[in-house]
Design a protein around this motif. Structure first.
Motif, PDB file in Angstrom:
ATOM      1  N   ASN A 113       7.630  21.498  -1.917  1.00  0.00           N
ATOM      2  CA  ASN A 113       6.282  21.045  -2.267  1.00  0.00           C
ATOM      3  C   ASN A 113       6.352  19.577  -2.692  1.00  0.00           C
ATOM      4  O   ASN A 113       6.235  19.249  -3.872  1.00  0.00           O
ATOM      5  N   PRO A 114       6.543  18.655  -1.741  1.00  0.00           N
ATOM      6  CA  PRO A 114       6.747  17.240  -2.084  1.00  0.00           C
ATOM      7  C   PRO A 114       5.544  16.583  -2.752  1.00  0.00           C
ATOM      8  O   PRO A 114       5.686  15.525  -3.365  1.00  0.00           O
ATOM      9  N   ALA A 115       4.375  17.216  -2.661  1.00  0.00           N
ATOM     10  CA  ALA A 115       3.174  16.633  -3.271  1.00  0.00           C
ATOM     11  C   ALA A 115       3.006  17.037  -4.737  1.00  0.00           C
ATOM     12  O   ALA A 115       2.088  16.560  -5.407  1.00  0.00           O
ATOM     13  N   GLN A 116       3.893  17.868  -5.241  1.00  0.00           N
ATOM     14  CA  GLN A 116       3.708  18.456  -6.579  1.00  0.00           C
ATOM     15  C   GLN A 116       3.506  17.402  -7.656  1.00  0.00           C
ATOM     16  O   GLN A 116       2.575  17.501  -8.470  1.00  0.00           O
ATOM     17  N   ASN A 117       4.365  16.395  -7.706  1.00  0.00           N
ATOM     18  CA  ASN A 117       4.252  15.344  -8.728  1.00  0.00           C
ATOM     19  C   ASN A 117       3.880  13.994  -8.120  1.00  0.00           C
ATOM     20  O   ASN A 117       4.016  12.960  -8.768  1.00  0.00           O
ATOM     21  N   ALA A 118       3.432  14.005  -6.878  1.00  0.00           N
ATOM     22  CA  ALA A 118       3.291  12.767  -6.117  1.00  0.00           C
ATOM     23  C   ALA A 118       2.213  11.841  -6.668  1.00  0.00           C
ATOM     24  O   ALA A 118       1.194  12.291  -7.209  1.00  0.00           O
ATOM     25  N   ARG A 119       2.470  10.549  -6.529  1.00  0.00           N
ATOM     26  CA  ARG A 119       1.514   9.511  -6.906  1.00  0.00           C
ATOM     27  C   ARG A 119       1.466   8.475  -5.795  1.00  0.00           C
ATOM     28  O   ARG A 119       2.445   8.259  -5.081  1.00  0.00           O
ATOM     29  N   THR A 120       0.337   7.832  -5.656  1.00  0.00           N
ATOM     30  CA  THR A 120       0.235   6.760  -4.677  1.00  0.00           C
ATOM     31  C   THR A 120       0.974   5.531  -5.187  1.00  0.00           C
ATOM     32  O   THR A 120       1.090   5.308  -6.400  1.00  0.00           O
ATOM     33  N   PHE A 121       1.492   4.755  -4.256  1.00  0.00           N
ATOM     34  CA  PHE A 121       2.038   3.447  -4.600  1.00  0.00           C
ATOM     35  C   PHE A 121       0.869   2.476  -4.696  1.00  0.00           C
ATOM     36  O   PHE A 121       0.144   2.262  -3.715  1.00  0.00           O
ATOM     37  N   SER A 122       0.652   1.901  -5.843  1.00  0.00           N
ATOM     38  CA  SER A 122      -0.454   0.962  -6.016  1.00  0.00           C
ATOM     39  C   SER A 122      -0.035  -0.142  -6.972  1.00  0.00           C
ATOM     40  O   SER A 122       0.767   0.069  -7.884  1.00  0.00           O
ATOM     41  N   LYS A 123      -0.582  -1.346  -6.749  1.00  0.00           N
ATOM     42  CA  LYS A 123      -0.265  -2.490  -7.602  1.00  0.00           C
ATOM     43  C   LYS A 123      -1.298  -3.580  -7.372  1.00  0.00           C
ATOM     44  O   LYS A 123      -2.044  -3.560  -6.389  1.00  0.00           O
ATOM     45  N   SER A 124      -1.308  -4.548  -8.246  1.00  0.00           N
ATOM     46  CA  SER A 124      -2.311  -5.607  -8.168  1.00  0.00           C
ATOM     47  C   SER A 124      -1.968  -6.665  -7.124  1.00  0.00           C
ATOM     48  O   SER A 124      -2.846  -7.371  -6.631  1.00  0.00           O
ATOM     49  N   THR A 125      -0.695  -6.798  -6.785  1.00  0.00           N
ATOM     50  CA  THR A 125      -0.288  -7.761  -5.757  1.00  0.00           C
ATOM     51  C   THR A 125       0.084  -7.013  -4.488  1.00  0.00           C
ATOM     52  O   THR A 125       0.298  -5.800  -4.497  1.00  0.00           O
ATOM     53  N   ASN A 126       0.210  -7.757  -3.397  1.00  0.00           N
ATOM     54  CA  ASN A 126       0.484  -7.115  -2.110  1.00  0.00           C
ATOM     55  C   ASN A 126       1.884  -7.434  -1.600  1.00  0.00           C
ATOM     56  O   ASN A 126       2.108  -7.587  -0.414  1.00  0.00           O
ATOM     57  N   SER A 127       2.814  -7.513  -2.512  1.00  0.00           N
ATOM     58  CA  SER A 127       4.216  -7.725  -2.171  1.00  0.00           C
ATOM     59  C   SER A 127       4.983  -6.504  -2.666  1.00  0.00           C
ATOM     60  O   SER A 127       4.900  -6.154  -3.846  1.00  0.00           O
ATOM     61  N   TRP A 128       5.752  -5.850  -1.755  1.00  0.00           N
ATOM     62  CA  TRP A 128       6.309  -4.533  -2.046  1.00  0.00           C
ATOM     63  C   TRP A 128       7.818  -4.536  -1.927  1.00  0.00           C
ATOM     64  O   TRP A 128       8.380  -5.019  -0.960  1.00  0.00           O
ATOM     65  N   GLY A 129       8.451  -3.969  -2.920  1.00  0.00           N
ATOM     66  CA  GLY A 129       9.893  -3.754  -2.858  1.00  0.00           C
ATOM     67  C   GLY A 129      10.703  -5.007  -3.079  1.00  0.00           C
ATOM     68  O   GLY A 129      10.207  -6.137  -3.001  1.00  0.00           O
ATOM     69  N   ASN A 130      11.991  -4.804  -3.365  1.00  0.00           N
ATOM     70  CA  ASN A 130      12.902  -5.940  -3.560  1.00  0.00           C
ATOM     71  C   ASN A 130      14.150  -5.820  -2.691  1.00  0.00           C
ATOM     72  O   ASN A 130      15.122  -6.529  -2.883  1.00  0.00           O
ATOM     73  N   GLY A 131      14.112  -4.885  -1.735  1.00  0.00           N
ATOM     74  CA  GLY A 131      15.240  -4.754  -0.834  1.00  0.00           C
ATOM     75  C   GLY A 131      16.401  -3.959  -1.383  1.00  0.00           C
ATOM     76  O   GLY A 131      17.461  -3.919  -0.758  1.00  0.00           O
ATOM     77  N   SER A 132      16.238  -3.335  -2.513  1.00  0.00           N
ATOM     78  CA  SER A 132      17.306  -2.515  -3.081  1.00  0.00           C
ATOM     79  C   SER A 132      16.705  -1.285  -3.735  1.00  0.00           C
ATOM     80  O   SER A 132      15.497  -1.195  -3.952  1.00  0.00           O
ATOM     81  N   THR A 133      17.575  -0.347  -4.092  1.00  0.00           N
ATOM     82  CA  THR A 133      17.098   0.901  -4.688  1.00  0.00           C
ATOM     83  C   THR A 133      16.657   0.729  -6.133  1.00  0.00           C
ATOM     84  O   THR A 133      16.134   1.671  -6.729  1.00  0.00           O
ATOM     85  N   SER A 134      16.828  -0.463  -6.694  1.00  0.00           N
ATOM     86  CA  SER A 134      16.356  -0.685  -8.071  1.00  0.00           C
ATOM     87  C   SER A 134      14.838  -0.661  -8.143  1.00  0.00           C
ATOM     88  O   SER A 134      14.266  -0.490  -9.217  1.00  0.00           O
ATOM     89  N   SER A 135      14.184  -0.833  -6.993  1.00  0.00           N
ATOM     90  CA  SER A 135      12.724  -0.724  -6.926  1.00  0.00           C
ATOM     91  C   SER A 135      12.354   0.519  -6.141  1.00  0.00           C
ATOM     92  O   SER A 135      12.827   0.714  -5.012  1.00  0.00           O
ATOM     93  N   ARG A 136      11.515   1.359  -6.710  1.00  0.00           N
ATOM     94  CA  ARG A 136      11.087   2.563  -6.006  1.00  0.00           C
ATOM     95  C   ARG A 136      10.233   2.229  -4.793  1.00  0.00           C
ATOM     96  O   ARG A 136      10.062   3.050  -3.891  1.00  0.00           O
ATOM     97  N   GLU A 137       9.714   1.015  -4.736  1.00  0.00           N
ATOM     98  CA  GLU A 137       8.877   0.610  -3.613  1.00  0.00           C
ATOM     99  C   GLU A 137       9.686   0.349  -2.343  1.00  0.00           C
ATOM    100  O   GLU A 137       9.152   0.436  -1.234  1.00  0.00           O
TER     101      GLU A 137
END
Length: 718
Positions: A261-285
């Motif tokens: 049930n992958p939707a059980q605790n799921a949340r949308t990825f949302s933020k005020s800026t439109n730049s996503w991730g940092n290229g490593s696993t330190s960011s969930r994005e």
């Protein structure tokens, strides 16, 4: 008790690979043999496709009657493909007294004037032999049986998310009422792996079992795939990873919800800026960037190449979940939730998320397979299911044109694998487990390994034989028969496979039937005497399946040799029998049941047709005969044929028999005690009938318990 079956219906299938980004916002041939775009099909709008489905639904009762289905059966329209000339292919699922029929799907082929020209069946004809839909076994007992019998997970249990569903199991010769159960336990994909177990609702016998969200067999390598562009959506005070240009696909953070049930605790990825991730696993994005980009590129590939709008061709995007479960070394598509899930990997691969580009393409392609042929995720059809995702995942990688991950025929080369890849299409056996050449054991090995046969076929069709460098990696197309030839190119090879999948394959298609389907698809697209169709036949022969067609170019090269023990057609040109290889159907033969078949539930010895006798698991008799056979008057005449015996019986006692009768005298008897892994050639001396005209009969008899299947092919008198 009922006959043992070797195939299964897949509810969901394993995914495969992805990459990153940032930004905003049988058989109907074509009228012309010229090269067709979109694998020959018209582009259809969402409204147009729905109208075609509505019409197919209206036609369903009349179609069912025309096909000879019973009063308790209903056809449910699933998909419609329309040719450039207006001919169409309508795919139906089937129900029996309201229950889903596993293996009951079929494709009705209509000419442009609407007339039905042929039908492709997963289970030939009407559903017969099902006494009723009231089970003798309770759902609770079926669940307990499933828990005890699970082989893909340990310490199997039933949770409140697991299901026990009554179905009609029509994968075998005789349909039965069954429970399709789901259990959860520790498996290759993690602590919450799931397995489907099919249980006979009368006897409690286990009919089949397969992984619900099967593991891909490998792990990922890094989420930094370079700077890429994503389609996102803006609303309120910020942005979300919602891709409005690709069916409003949304990527969610599952927050380690269970894979069931992958939707059980799921949340949308949302933020005020439109730049996503940092290229490593330190960011969930970062993993979400990979998934969003990979799914968009997969959508674009299907749309631009085959005029297909999303998984179900209805313009609707499937939700995707990253960071699923804990230590999940898996990614998968699940048709029951119309969703995709990506794990974060485990200590085995340095906790690298499984979000590579070809993984996204692989997983979304499992959805396309579910929406079309719905190849059972077990046996040979399971290998074809996996190979289809490898084939199109690879094509997505080529079409994306990402310099960080250039196209090649390695599967999972960006993953953190010890040997540098998950699978290789040019040389499947290089991983030490995958099959590169067809053999009779293809249906008994893990589907990720039997997929190597079709992967190898596709590579050879596209690229041909010999060594070359592709995407910076070494490739070497080594055939199983020592042949050498050039390929037709990956785009044409993909068009052939897509057309075969969507038009001619069903849930129970095996390798022999896949060969037939691709040859028909190549004829549709490029012509029956085209070089493309010839190369398709050469590539199948090069993976030990069938022989090559004659070269339409008139070259002096001889057809590729057939694999040992697997000739195509009648191996004895001096055969006194009519249609001894059954390739003309029932011509020349008299049968008490519909034994002569090209059903893909079993494998022929050669060609596409064979005789399937017995296999009921209850008291029954059958005969197959041919009269007025002129036995040669000189030499040592003999009857030869190829026989394959599979049984649920044990020991050397002959419970179920197949007798060879000539002019009423029994000359040979075979039984469950003669069970074999593959076909075995049998010889019966006919010297006593030299120069006579005789009647030949194969007579099968089965007792009331357990089943034995006798398969006959390539029968000869000479």
């Amino acid at each position: 008790m009922n006959r043992k079956t070797a195939l299964a219906a897949a509810v969901a299938a394993a995914l495969t690979l992805g990459t990153a980004a940032l930004a905003t916002s049988q058989n109907v041939a074509l009228a012309s043999a010229a090269t067709q775009s979109g694998a020959g099909f018209q582009a259809m709008s969402t409204v147009g496709r729905q109208a075609a489905l509505d019409q197919a639904a209206k036609d369903a009762p009349a179609v069912a009657k025309q096909l000879g289905l019973g009063p308790d059966e209903r056809l449910v329209a699933k998909d419609v493909l329309v040719e450039q000339d207006g001919a169409r292919h309508v795919r139906y699922d089937r129900t029996y007294r309201g229950l889903p029929v596993v293996g009951g799907d079929l494709v009705v082929h209509r000419a442009k004037n609407g007339a039905i020209t042929s039908t492709t069946w997963a289970h030939d004809g009407a559903i017969k032999g099902v006494a009723g839909v009231t089970p003798k076994l309770s759902a609770q007992d079926a669940s307990k049986t499933a828990e005890r019998s699970a082989k893909h997970v340990k310490q199997a249990r039933t949770t409140n998310l697991d299901t026990s569903q009554l179905v009609v199991w029509a994968v075998g010769k005789v349909p039965v009422l069954a429970y399709r159960n789901t259990v959860t336990g520790a498996g290759d994909a993690g602590a919450n792996s799931r397995e489907a177990v099919l249980v006979d609702a009368a006897s409690g016998a286990v009919l089949d079992q397969y992984e619900v969200n099967p593991e891909i067999g490998g792990t990922g390598n890094g989420v930094n795939v370079g700077q890429v562009t994503l389609e996102t959506s803006q609303g309120g005070s910020g942005y979300t990873l919602t891709d409005a240009l690709h069916g409003s696909t949304v990527v969610y953070d599952s927050y380690n919800s269970p894979q069931s049930n992958p939707a059980q605790n799921a949340r949308t990825f949302s933020k005020s800026t439109n730049s996503w991730g940092n290229g490593s696993t330190s960011s969930r994005e970062s993993a979400a960037v990979d998934a969003s980009y990979g799914l968009a590129k997969t959508w674009d590939f299907y749309k631009n190449t085959f005029n297909r709008s999303g998984i179900r061709n209805d313009g609707r995007g499937a939700p995707a979940y990253v960071h699923v479960d804990n230590q999940l070394l898996n990614a998968f598509y699940d048709d029951s939730c119309f969703c995709m899930s990506f794990g974060d990997g485990s200590s085995q691969n340095g906790n690298i998320p499984l979000t590579a580009l070809d993984v996204s393409g692989h997983e979304m392609s499992h959805g396309v397979t579910a929406a079309t042929a719905n190849l059972n995720y077990s046996g040979e059809s399971g290998g074809l299911n996996e190979a289809t995702s490898d084939i199109f995942g690879t094509m997505v990688e080529f079409s994306a044109g990402n310099s960080t991950d250039p196209g090649d025929y390695y599967i999972g080369e960006k993953l953190n694998m010890g040997n540098g890849y998950l699978r290789r299409m040019d040389n499947p056996a290089a991983d030490g487990s995958s099959l590169a050449c067809y053999s009779s054991r293809a249906g008994q090995v893990d589907v990720h390994y039997s997929s190597g046969i079709a992967n190898h076929f596709f590579y050879l069709t596209a690229e041909g034989t010999g060594a070359k460098t592709i995407g910076g990696l070494p490739h070497n197309g080594t055939p199983c028969n020592g042949d050498s030839f050039s390929g037709i190119g990956k785009d044409k090879a993909a068009a052939v496979w897509y057309r075969a999948l969507t038009t001619y394959m069903t849930s129970t298609t095996n390798y022999s039937s896949a060969r037939t389907a691709t040859l028909q698809a190549a004829a549709d697209l490029y012509g029956a005497n085209s070089q493309e169709r010839y190369i398709v036949s050469k590539a199948w022969a090069a993976v030990s399946l069938g022989t090559a067609l004659p070269d339409p170019g008139g070259s002096t090269s001889s057809p590729s040799p057939s694999p040992s023990g697997s000739p195509t057609g009648n191996p004895n040109p001096g055969n006194a029998l009519t249609n001894g290889d059954f390739e003309q159907g029932a011509t020349g033969w008299t049968q008490s049941a519909n034994d002569i078949t090209n059903s893909n539930q079993q494998t022929p010895h050669g060609g596409s047709w064979y005789a399937w006798m017995m296999g009921y698991g209850s008291a029954a008799t059958e005969t197959l005969s041919q009269n007025s056979i002129a036995v040669p008057a000189t030499g040592s005449p003999k009857l030869t044929f190829w026989l394959k015996v599979t049984t649920q019986e044990s020991g050397s006692t002959a419970y179920d028999t197949l007798k060879v009768n000539v002019n009423g005298a029994t000359l040979a008897t075979y039984s469950n005690a003669n069970a074999s892994a593959g076909y075995v050639q049998k010889t019966v001396d006919l010297s006593a009938f030299r120069g006579q005209t005789v009647n030949l009969q194969f007579a099968g008899q089965e007792d009331a318990y357990l089943s034995t299947v006798f398969l006959l092919d390539d029968v000869s008198v000479g």
